[in-house]
Design a protein around this motif. Structure first.
Motif, short mmCIF file in Angstrom:
data_model
loop_
_atom_site.label_atom_id
_atom_site.label_comp_id
_atom_site.label_asym_id
_atom_site.label_seq_id
_atom_site.Cartn_x
_atom_site.Cartn_y
_atom_site.Cartn_z
N LYS A 1 0.84 -1.21 0.00
CA LYS A 1 0.00 0.00 0.00
C LYS A 1 0.88 1.26 0.00
CE LYS A 1 -3.95 -2.06 2.41
NZ LYS A 1 -4.67 -2.15 3.70
N CYS A 2 1.94 1.23 0.80
CA CYS A 2 2.86 2.39 0.86
C CYS A 2 3.52 2.60 -0.50
CB CYS A 2 3.91 2.17 1.93
SG CYS A 2 3.26 2.13 3.62
N LYS A 3 3.90 1.49 -1.13
CA LYS A 3 4.55 1.58 -2.43
C LYS A 3 3.60 2.21 -3.46
CE LYS A 3 6.80 -1.37 -5.90
NZ LYS A 3 7.14 -2.77 -6.24
N LYS A 4 2.33 1.82 -3.40
CA LYS A 4 1.35 2.38 -4.33
C LYS A 4 1.18 3.88 -4.12
CE LYS A 4 -1.52 -1.57 -5.58
NZ LYS A 4 -2.88 -2.17 -5.56
N ILE A 5 1.29 4.31 -2.85
CA ILE A 5 1.14 5.74 -2.54
C ILE A 5 2.26 6.55 -3.19
CG2 ILE A 5 1.25 7.43 -0.65
CD1 ILE A 5 -0.26 5.35 1.07
N ILE A 6 3.50 6.08 -3.09
CA ILE A 6 4.61 6.84 -3.70
C ILE A 6 4.53 6.75 -5.22
CG2 ILE A 6 6.33 4.95 -3.59
CD1 ILE A 6 8.44 7.04 -2.97
N GLN A 7 4.09 5.61 -5.74
CA GLN A 7 3.94 5.48 -7.20
C GLN A 7 2.89 6.45 -7.74
OE1 GLN A 7 3.17 1.21 -7.23
NE2 GLN A 7 4.98 0.88 -8.48
N LYS A 8 1.82 6.60 -6.99
CA LYS A 8 0.71 7.45 -7.42
C LYS A 8 1.05 8.94 -7.31
CE LYS A 8 -4.07 8.67 -6.30
NZ LYS A 8 -5.17 8.48 -5.33
N ASN A 9 1.78 9.31 -6.25
CA ASN A 9 1.96 10.72 -5.94
C ASN A 9 3.30 11.31 -6.35
OD1 ASN A 9 -0.54 11.57 -4.22
ND2 ASN A 9 0.05 9.55 -3.46
N SER A 10 4.31 10.48 -6.51
CA SER A 10 5.61 11.04 -6.90
C SER A 10 6.40 10.02 -7.71
CB SER A 10 6.43 11.46 -5.67
OG SER A 10 7.66 12.01 -6.10
N LEU A 11 6.15 10.03 -9.00
CA LEU A 11 6.87 9.12 -9.89
C LEU A 11 8.36 9.43 -9.90
CD1 LEU A 11 4.71 8.45 -13.07
CD2 LEU A 11 5.62 6.78 -11.45
N THR A 12 8.68 10.72 -9.67
CA THR A 12 10.10 11.12 -9.66
C THR A 12 10.84 10.42 -8.53
OG1 THR A 12 9.60 13.27 -10.62
CG2 THR A 12 11.68 13.08 -9.44
N PHE A 13 10.28 10.52 -7.31
CA PHE A 13 10.92 9.86 -6.17
C PHE A 13 10.89 8.35 -6.34
CE2 PHE A 13 10.02 13.76 -3.45
CZ PHE A 13 11.35 14.15 -3.48
N TYR A 14 9.77 7.82 -6.82
CA TYR A 14 9.67 6.37 -6.98
C TYR A 14 10.71 5.88 -7.98
CZ TYR A 14 8.14 1.73 -8.10
OH TYR A 14 8.13 0.36 -8.30
N LYS A 15 10.82 6.59 -9.09
CA LYS A 15 11.78 6.19 -10.12
C LYS A 15 13.21 6.20 -9.56
CE LYS A 15 12.61 6.80 -15.04
NZ LYS A 15 12.08 5.50 -15.39
N ALA A 16 13.49 7.21 -8.72
CA ALA A 16 14.84 7.31 -8.15
C ALA A 16 15.09 6.23 -7.10
CB ALA A 16 15.03 8.70 -7.54
N PHE A 17 14.20 6.14 -6.12
CA PHE A 17 14.46 5.25 -4.99
C PHE A 17 14.19 3.78 -5.29
CE2 PHE A 17 13.91 9.31 -2.57
CZ PHE A 17 15.24 9.37 -2.16
#
Length: 311
Positions: free
Chosen positions: A34-50
């Motif tokens: 669920k946490c992973k989906k939250i970062i994917q939905k709200n900040s692709l930039t951070f998700y792509k980096a981290f």
């Protein structure tokens, strides 16, 4: 008869243990998902980096911290709900005291960060909530210094939350790095969201800079990205870009496996400023972002620059 009873008891106990073990394992898996989906939905930039971090434990901890921060932000930006923000603050106190709070965000934060937060001072979490309170009762900032204080509360603190995960045992050495990068990213948010923030009765650009360039509140109403606004944008953008460049020059202080993901987050977030420029500084009527194609190009360029350095 006693042996049969004893064996039966052992089997039941073992089954009970396995059921509890798998229940907790599945719950932890679903909480992190669920946490992973939250970062994917709200900040692709951070998700792509981290998401580039090879260590799964670190990634999960980052997703859990992001989910907490995102929720605090949404309470203020979307719901404008003081009661819910105070409840979050109260739950944070309980969490720090070791109490169990039956919600996926708290469970994920506890389990995913337990390896990194053994002696952690949760002050940045409380300070971040203080920053959210400022947004709830927004007042214009008079100077850049005042604005940077706010940037620390809502963004620099997030960097301090992530340091024990990204650079264990180097928190004090990298404290200034985390704060400065928070300044850079929050200033970028402010520049990108000028129009959207104004619709929410918030002007973050310091009053002395507006006055210096003779840009009034009425100019926000008429959404003028004229030469005066472009000078305002550049004055703040150059401050942010200096923080970005300083941060990039200190990337080598991080453990090797954290260096590339942090560098990617810096490069991709910094590129938002250029995206605004490429759209003629129109931050009033559109949301400027960096395309996936551009992100891939920037990452490729950065990796190539590292190869060239090693020759």
């Amino acid at each position: 008869m006693i042996d049969v009873f004893f064996t039966y008891t052992i089997i039941v106990a073992l089954l009970f243990f396995l059921i509890i073990f798998f229940y907790r394992y599945i719950q932890e898996y679903l909480d992190i998902k669920k946490c992973k989906k939250i970062i994917q939905k709200n900040s692709l930039t951070f998700y792509k980096a981290f998401s580039k971090i090879p260590n799964k434990r670190k990634k999960n901890a980052i997703y859990a911290v992001y989910a907490f921060c995102r929720y605090a932000d949404d309470i203020v930006d979307d719901k404008k709900n003081e009661k819910e923000l105070l409840k979050l603050e109260s739950e944070l106190k309980m969490f720090v005291e070791g109490k169990t709070i039956p919600h996926f965000r708290w469970r994920a934060l506890r389990k995913a960060t337990r390896f990194y937060y053994k002696d952690f001072d949760y002050k940045p979490f409380f300070e971040m909530i203080e920053g959210q309170k400022r947004d709830l009762y927004h007042k214009d900032y008079k100077t850049l210094s005042e604005l940077l204080d706010y940037c620390y509360l809502v963004a620099g603190t997030v960097g301090l939350m992530l340091l024990p995960i990204l650079a264990p045992k180097k928190e004090e050495k990298l404290r200034n790095f985390a704060i400065c990068l928070g300044h850079a990213m929050q200033l970028t948010n402010i520049l990108r969201d000028v129009g959207e923030d104004y619709k929410n009765d918030r002007i973050y650009i310091p009053q002395d800079i507006l006055k210096k360039h003779n840009f009034s509140h009425q100019d926000f109403v008429s959404a003028k990205n004229d030469s005066r606004f472009k000078k305002i944008f550049e004055e703040i953008a150059q401050v942010a870009e200096k923080y970005y460049n300083d941060s990039l020059s200190h990337i080598h202080l991080f453990p090797k496996q954290s260096q590339a993901p942090i560098a990617f987050s810096i490069i991709l977030y910094k590129a938002i400023i250029d995206a605004c420029r490429e759209n003629n500084y129109d931050v009033f009527s559109r949301k400027n972002y960096v395309s996936q194609k551009k992100k891939k190009e920037l990452i490729k360029k950065y990796l190539q620059s590292l190869k060239n350095k090693n020759f």
